[in-house]
Design a protein around this motif. Sequence first.
Motif, short mmCIF file in Angstrom:
data_model
loop_
_atom_site.label_atom_id
_atom_site.label_comp_id
_atom_site.label_asym_id
_atom_site.label_seq_id
_atom_site.Cartn_x
_atom_site.Cartn_y
_atom_site.Cartn_z
N ARG A 1 -9.01 4.43 -5.26
CA ARG A 1 -7.90 5.23 -5.40
C ARG A 1 -6.88 4.51 -5.79
O ARG A 1 -5.94 4.93 -6.50
CB ARG A 1 -7.74 4.98 -3.38
CG ARG A 1 -8.79 6.51 -2.74
CD ARG A 1 -8.11 6.81 -1.61
NE ARG A 1 -6.94 6.54 -0.51
CZ ARG A 1 -6.97 6.58 -0.51
NH1 ARG A 1 -6.94 5.85 1.11
NH2 ARG A 1 -4.68 7.16 -0.12
N ALA A 2 -6.67 3.51 -5.70
CA ALA A 2 -5.22 2.93 -6.29
C ALA A 2 -5.82 2.64 -7.94
O ALA A 2 -3.91 2.65 -8.47
CB ALA A 2 -5.37 1.39 -5.73
N VAL B 1 1.70 2.45 -3.56
CA VAL B 1 0.90 3.61 -4.25
C VAL B 1 -0.04 4.62 -4.02
O VAL B 1 -0.48 4.86 -3.89
CB VAL B 1 -0.91 2.69 -5.14
CG1 VAL B 1 0.06 2.01 -6.35
CG2 VAL B 1 -1.00 1.48 -3.79
N GLY B 2 0.92 4.87 -2.44
CA GLY B 2 0.13 6.01 -2.10
C GLY B 2 -1.00 6.11 -0.94
O GLY B 2 -1.90 6.81 -0.79
N LEU B 3 -2.06 4.49 -0.75
CA LEU B 3 -2.78 4.48 0.19
C LEU B 3 -2.15 4.32 1.12
O LEU B 3 -3.20 4.58 2.11
CB LEU B 3 -3.15 2.71 -0.17
CG LEU B 3 -3.45 2.43 -1.85
CD1 LEU B 3 -4.06 1.64 -1.84
CD2 LEU B 3 -4.68 3.54 -1.75
N LEU C 1 -10.53 1.69 -0.71
CA LEU C 1 -8.70 1.49 -1.01
C LEU C 1 -8.34 1.13 -2.44
O LEU C 1 -7.68 2.08 -3.82
CB LEU C 1 -8.16 1.04 -0.66
CG LEU C 1 -7.61 1.20 1.16
CD1 LEU C 1 -7.44 0.11 1.59
CD2 LEU C 1 -7.01 2.75 0.90
N LYS D 1 0.96 -1.74 0.44
CA LYS D 1 -0.19 -0.26 -0.55
C LYS D 1 1.33 1.36 0.00
O LYS D 1 0.19 2.16 -0.30
CB LYS D 1 -0.73 0.15 1.50
CG LYS D 1 -2.08 -1.14 1.11
CD LYS D 1 -2.98 -1.00 2.01
CE LYS D 1 -4.50 -2.03 2.37
NZ LYS D 1 -4.68 -2.89 3.04
#
Lengths: 261, 261
Positions: free
Chosen positions: B123-124, A54-56, B120, A51
């Motif tokens: 967003r990904a 990808v900046g989650l 999530l 995570k």
Amino acid sequence: METADPIIELRKVSKAFGSQVVLDAIDLRVEREKTTVIIGRSGTGKSVLLKHIVGLLRPDSGEVFYEGRRVDNLSEKALTPIRCEIGYVFQLNALFDSLSVLENVAFPMTEQKGRRRDRKSIHDLARRCLDLVGLSGFEHKRPADLSGGEKKRVAVARAIALDPPPKVILYDEPTAGLDPQRSDVINKLIRHLQQKVRVTSIVVTHDMKSATEVGDRLLMLHGGKFLADGRPEEVMRSENVHVRRFVEGRAEPEDLLNLAT
Amino acid sequence: MSLPENMGRFALFAAQAMGCGPIDLVTVRGWRRFIPQCFSIGTLSVPVIMLTGAFVGMVLVVQGYQQFDNANLADRLGVVVNISVAAELGPVLAGVMLAGRVGGALTAELGTMNVTEQLLALRAMGCEPVHYLVTPRFLACLLLSPILTLYADLMGALGAWLIYSGVYGGLSEPYWYYTRQAVEYWDLGTGLVKAFFFGGAIGLVSCYKGFHCRGGAEGVGRACTESFVISFILILALDFFLNIVINGLYEILYGYRALLF
Ligand SMILES: Nc1ncnc2c1ncn2[C@@H]1O[C@H](COP(=O)(O)OP(=O)(O)OP(=O)(O)O)[C@@H](O)[C@H]1O
Ligand SMILES: [Mg+2]
């Protein structure tokens, strides 16, 4: 195993949830167009690590780079073009249950900005990707009506169904819940994408057979650090007790103490 | 999370959802997401809203008839009933029904998407979940709540008249004559303006609660309860303050009413 021109790089990345330290100053350089496999016991932070790429999740300290550019401090908006180049198979699949299987697989192509293409070519590619994971004929089912393994395969199809193909695919346990034959199909698919389409992959798995089959490099995460790092066959022969026990599937002695009493 | 922090987050969330609204209303993509929400939030709420309106009108006549008749003012009953329904009870009760029927469903849907990592995943893939999920739902609540209120008003007036003439045998002609004289567009209009605010508040609160619920079925359940309670209180509080503002406006505009109506 170091590389001069990594596509993804983590520098001293640390992450804690409350008092629980999950990642402890992790360094990782992911080689371009190769498959990197990450193994580790349940709850060691493998999903957390993915995570961060990808900046989650954002690191508490340390830096994350993609194509030489720092990404951990970018806004959600600035991350969008990077995320559009990366496919992500979530551990829990995260299929959109209001959409059909076909719409799920076509979703990134229809919704991502700058990917304006006609509906037919999008659906053709989505169907081809469903064929690749052995799910032709499932287009109009709802995710809620699929078995666990079928959902996983839809998730894999959704991550690879991009045109142009994704530069990086992150797989979080792509073979969990699949029978040995279906696992083999997924392993071969990961290999195929790496060799023919030149995709960089990071695969998180518990499945040692899959790890040795698809991996160019194998890392083991343990206690917030990488305990082993090398070619899969090297790691399989490692002398470290924790690595040995993991690859042989033997419990840590302290985990068995409760059984004895 | 502390209350100020929650309020701050909610303000940002609301600003983001509203900010994307104008774009969505002028693009095909936006309408493709907006229309299905209109169906589930608007069309499917019509029967229950109409039923609410009808019963409110009917019960007001049952409650008031005896007293008005004793004062020989039975034919003025329509005035009181219709003003109450149009200006106050129609919007508030339609709002409450909407909060119950739609608010809970929105929170449950988005909350489930949250705990199964679907947010999530969005967003990904480079999709902004607030824009993609909240904006169409917010717009549907905002724009359809006045229309639903109109249905409630209409059924309220109809229900009241049916009881008045059908059960109590009152004469229709004076009933409608006095009603037409006393009920102003102002009453109807302010009711619809209030409904507009109620709808917006319901949409934003329900989506916010869904987006920020804790994990598991219990977390989603609690978020649904909270979102209904908060929506309900907000409707009552907004109603109170809007009435103060509306009264102030009425006084200012009273001199110009010949120009306005
Ligand atoms: N959002 C969060 N809030 C609090 N703790 C978290 C959060 N996400 C993960 N954790 C904790 O971080 C640790 C690592 O989680 P992670 O999901 O990365 O494990 P994992 O290595 O992927 O395990 P598995 O193989 O079981 O999937 C776990 O102990 C988990 O409880
Ligand atoms: Mg995991």
